[in-house]
Design a protein around this motif. Sequence first.
Motif, PDB file in Angstrom:
ATOM      1  N   VAL A  19      -3.463  -6.230   3.609  1.00  0.00           N
ATOM      2  CA  VAL A  19      -2.822  -5.721   2.019  1.00  0.00           C
ATOM      3  C   VAL A  19      -2.128  -4.568   2.407  1.00  0.00           C
ATOM      4  O   VAL A  19      -1.147  -4.544   1.737  1.00  0.00           O
ATOM      5  N   LEU A  20      -2.480  -3.286   3.129  1.00  0.00           N
ATOM      6  CA  LEU A  20      -1.938  -2.228   2.916  1.00  0.00           C
ATOM      7  C   LEU A  20      -0.543  -2.442   3.662  1.00  0.00           C
ATOM      8  O   LEU A  20       0.496  -1.730   3.353  1.00  0.00           O
ATOM      9  N   GLU A  21      -0.558  -3.217   4.734  1.00  0.00           N
ATOM     10  CA  GLU A  21       0.619  -3.582   5.474  1.00  0.00           C
ATOM     11  C   GLU A  21       2.040  -4.053   4.526  1.00  0.00           C
ATOM     12  O   GLU A  21       3.093  -3.573   4.448  1.00  0.00           O
ATOM     13  N   VAL A  22       1.495  -4.745   3.448  1.00  0.00           N
ATOM     14  CA  VAL A  22       2.521  -5.212   2.627  1.00  0.00           C
ATOM     15  C   VAL A  22       2.908  -4.048   1.586  1.00  0.00           C
ATOM     16  O   VAL A  22       3.832  -4.080   1.026  1.00  0.00           O
ATOM     17  N   LEU A  23       1.615  -3.558   0.829  1.00  0.00           N
ATOM     18  CA  LEU A  23       1.877  -2.511  -0.042  1.00  0.00           C
ATOM     19  C   LEU A  23       2.645  -1.266   0.500  1.00  0.00           C
ATOM     20  O   LEU A  23       3.281  -0.606  -0.363  1.00  0.00           O
ATOM     21  N   LEU A  24       2.577  -1.095   1.651  1.00  0.00           N
ATOM     22  CA  LEU A  24       3.396   0.329   2.206  1.00  0.00           C
ATOM     23  C   LEU A  24       4.965  -0.050   2.207  1.00  0.00           C
ATOM     24  O   LEU A  24       5.576   0.943   2.230  1.00  0.00           O
ATOM     25  N   GLN A  25       5.108  -1.575   2.294  1.00  0.00           N
ATOM     26  CA  GLN A  25       6.578  -1.844   2.152  1.00  0.00           C
ATOM     27  C   GLN A  25       7.013  -1.474   0.836  1.00  0.00           C
ATOM     28  O   GLN A  25       8.299  -1.167   0.692  1.00  0.00           O
ATOM     29  N   LEU A  26       6.134  -1.711  -0.234  1.00  0.00           N
ATOM     30  CA  LEU A  26       6.680  -1.561  -1.781  1.00  0.00           C
ATOM     31  C   LEU A  26       6.504  -0.205  -2.040  1.00  0.00           C
ATOM     32  O   LEU A  26       7.113   0.453  -3.034  1.00  0.00           O
ATOM     33  N   ARG A  27       5.546   0.584  -1.334  1.00  0.00           N
ATOM     34  CA  ARG A  27       5.262   1.940  -1.895  1.00  0.00           C
ATOM     35  C   ARG A  27       5.300   2.876  -0.815  1.00  0.00           C
ATOM     36  O   ARG A  27       4.521   3.446  -0.071  1.00  0.00           O
ATOM     37  N   GLN A  29       6.084   5.829  -0.305  1.00  0.00           N
ATOM     38  CA  GLN A  29       5.843   7.278  -0.440  1.00  0.00           C
ATOM     39  C   GLN A  29       4.520   7.570  -0.130  1.00  0.00           C
ATOM     40  O   GLN A  29       3.859   8.748   0.274  1.00  0.00           O
ATOM     41  N   TYR A  30       3.458   6.203   0.210  1.00  0.00           N
ATOM     42  CA  TYR A  30       2.184   6.509   0.831  1.00  0.00           C
ATOM     43  C   TYR A  30       1.988   6.397   2.198  1.00  0.00           C
ATOM     44  O   TYR A  30       2.879   5.865   2.960  1.00  0.00           O
ATOM     45  N   THR A  31       0.809   7.348   2.628  1.00  0.00           N
ATOM     46  CA  THR A  31       0.613   6.730   3.894  1.00  0.00           C
ATOM     47  C   THR A  31      -0.742   5.727   3.867  1.00  0.00           C
ATOM     48  O   THR A  31      -1.299   5.585   2.923  1.00  0.00           O
ATOM     49  N   PRO A  32      -1.133   4.967   4.928  1.00  0.00           N
ATOM     50  CA  PRO A  32      -2.315   4.299   4.852  1.00  0.00           C
ATOM     51  C   PRO A  32      -3.295   4.731   4.290  1.00  0.00           C
ATOM     52  O   PRO A  32      -4.176   4.246   3.610  1.00  0.00           O
ATOM     53  N   GLU A  33      -3.750   6.026   4.818  1.00  0.00           N
ATOM     54  CA  GLU A  33      -4.897   6.842   4.121  1.00  0.00           C
ATOM     55  C   GLU A  33      -4.777   7.227   2.738  1.00  0.00           C
ATOM     56  O   GLU A  33      -5.858   6.922   1.998  1.00  0.00           O
ATOM     57  N   THR A  34      -3.395   7.457   2.086  1.00  0.00           N
ATOM     58  CA  THR A  34      -3.593   7.717   0.814  1.00  0.00           C
ATOM     59  C   THR A  34      -3.326   6.758  -0.051  1.00  0.00           C
ATOM     60  O   THR A  34      -4.040   6.577  -1.000  1.00  0.00           O
ATOM     61  N   LEU A  35      -2.853   5.547   0.519  1.00  0.00           N
ATOM     62  CA  LEU A  35      -2.748   4.293  -0.232  1.00  0.00           C
ATOM     63  C   LEU A  35      -4.041   3.721  -0.471  1.00  0.00           C
ATOM     64  O   LEU A  35      -4.518   3.140  -1.452  1.00  0.00           O
ATOM     65  N   THR A  36      -5.055   3.831   0.608  1.00  0.00           N
ATOM     66  CA  THR A  36      -6.349   3.442   0.710  1.00  0.00           C
ATOM     67  C   THR A  36      -7.212   4.111  -0.327  1.00  0.00           C
ATOM     68  O   THR A  36      -7.779   3.391  -1.174  1.00  0.00           O
ATOM     69  N   GLU A  37      -7.107   5.131  -0.393  1.00  0.00           N
ATOM     70  CA  GLU A  37      -7.645   6.287  -1.444  1.00  0.00           C
ATOM     71  C   GLU A  37      -7.164   5.837  -2.974  1.00  0.00           C
ATOM     72  O   GLU A  37      -8.021   5.608  -3.900  1.00  0.00           O
ATOM     73  N   GLN A  38      -5.789   5.453  -3.207  1.00  0.00           N
ATOM     74  CA  GLN A  38      -5.402   5.072  -4.524  1.00  0.00           C
ATOM     75  C   GLN A  38      -5.807   3.647  -4.937  1.00  0.00           C
ATOM     76  O   GLN A  38      -6.296   3.533  -5.986  1.00  0.00           O
ATOM     77  N   VAL A  39      -6.107   2.767  -3.784  1.00  0.00           N
ATOM     78  CA  VAL A  39      -6.527   1.436  -4.203  1.00  0.00           C
ATOM     79  C   VAL A  39      -7.934   1.701  -4.607  1.00  0.00           C
ATOM     80  O   VAL A  39      -8.661   1.132  -5.726  1.00  0.00           O
TER      81      VAL A  39
END
Length: 50
Positions: A19-27, A29-39
């Motif tokens: 899921v993060l792999e796709v979301l990081l293409q769209l967002r 500005q996030y890193t995998p770690e910060t995006l995980t926390e945001q989710v």
Amino acid sequence: MQVKFLTEDQDHPEVLSEVLEVLLQLRGQYTPETLTEQVKKQQAQGYLLV
């Protein structure tokens, strides 16, 4: 195409990483770690991720 909700009980590393792999293409500005926390933060507030 199958559409599924990402739930906290599906929060296995392999599922979340896909899921993060796709979301990081769209967002970019996030890193995998910060995006995980945001989710996780948004899930706690009742948001659903499809």
